[in-house]
Structure formats: C-alpha cells, structure tokens
Design an enzyme around this catalytic site. Sequence first.
Site, short mmCIF file in Angstrom:
data_model
loop_
_atom_site.label_atom_id
_atom_site.label_comp_id
_atom_site.label_asym_id
_atom_site.label_seq_id
_atom_site.Cartn_x
_atom_site.Cartn_y
_atom_site.Cartn_z
N GLU A 153 -1.16 -1.52 -4.98
CA GLU A 153 -2.35 -0.73 -5.28
C GLU A 153 -2.00 0.34 -6.31
O GLU A 153 -0.96 0.98 -6.24
CB GLU A 153 -2.87 -0.07 -4.00
CG GLU A 153 -4.19 0.64 -4.20
CD GLU A 153 -4.76 1.19 -2.89
OE1 GLU A 153 -5.24 2.33 -2.91
OE2 GLU A 153 -4.71 0.48 -1.87
N ASP A 164 -2.42 0.86 7.29
CA ASP A 164 -1.67 0.76 6.03
C ASP A 164 -1.19 -0.66 5.79
O ASP A 164 -1.15 -1.13 4.65
CB ASP A 164 -0.49 1.73 6.04
CG ASP A 164 -0.94 3.19 6.10
OD1 ASP A 164 -1.56 3.64 5.13
OD2 ASP A 164 -0.69 3.85 7.12
N ASP A 212 0.89 -1.17 0.00
CA ASP A 212 0.00 0.00 0.00
C ASP A 212 0.93 1.21 0.00
O ASP A 212 1.43 1.60 1.05
CB ASP A 212 -0.90 0.00 1.24
CG ASP A 212 -1.81 1.22 1.28
OD1 ASP A 212 -2.35 1.60 0.22
OD2 ASP A 212 -1.96 1.81 2.37
#
Length: 177
Positions: free
Chosen positions: A67, A139, A8
């Site tokens: 991502e 996160d 992430d």
Amino acid sequence: MTLILGIDPGSRITGYGIVRDNGRRCEYIASGCIRTGTGELSERLNAVFSGIHEIISSYHPDLMSIEQVFMARNADSALKLGQARGAAIVAATQAGLAVSEYSATQIKSAIVGSGRAAKEQVQMMVMHLLQLTQKPQIDASDALAAALCHAHHRQTLIAHDLSSAKSRGGRLRLTVR
C-alpha cells in the site's frame, strides 16, 4: 501459479498476507502481523525489514504488493509510515522480488467496489474471496487485500495481453518496442 505477498506497512504493526494466484482465483496461504513494539524508530524499522525478510525466506513469494503512503493529518505519522514502507520494499528488492504499489483507494475499490470502504468491509470481503472461516487481524486483512488487488490487476493485464506493462503512480505504463 504465482505467490503474492501483500504488505500493509506500519511503524508499529505491519500486516502481511500471502495468496496463491492460479489465474482464475486466489487461495489463502498465510497472514499475520509484524509487531515492532514501542522502541526507537530505527529498531522498529529493523524489525519490519527483518520480519519481511523472514517471511520471504519462509514462503518464497514471486512478487510483492504494498500500500502507498497517504497524507494523513499528522505529517510525522506519514513520515514514519513511509520509512516502514521503505524497509519492507528494500527487504523485497534485496530478495529479487518485483514490487507493485497501490493506493488505499485502489485496493478498496478492487476488493469492495468502493474506494471509501471501511476496514471492516474490506475484512469481510477478504474473508469471502478467500473463503476464510475466521476473521484475520485487521492489518493482516489489509495486507491480504493488497495481494488480492494485485492478483486482480495481473489477471486483467494478462487477459488483455498487457502483461509487460508496468504500473507506476497508479497509471499503467506500456513499453513500446
């Protein structure tokens, strides 16, 4: 068994999560955050690169899931996020890892069933799917969700004998031979 590193990305905090996919279910291996501080952007990007490189050296994952950048209200923030993604991707490709990219909506849909799920919903489903007893940092749970999304995607491709297919831009690309 395949070790999947999920990322992430962020210019201040980059989450990471590693799961082992045995083809039937995923097992938690590790997760955490790379905190880059508030220094110059170049120093923070180097911290992301170095942190991902160290994680890869320690755990030897087989592939990485990350991502994709989404366009936020603040274009400057989106550009910095893209640069942090780039640093992470370069660290992975230099280590010889294949990199798969998923949108936040794809990740949330794979984990929660809704592309509009809140971060806390994703966090709770990650805990449930990996049978964790403590909440990972937000996160880190997003990174674990990216890894789980790729594991689910892989299992679907293998089940349908499409393991040679590549995903680009959220669409499946088949190589015809």
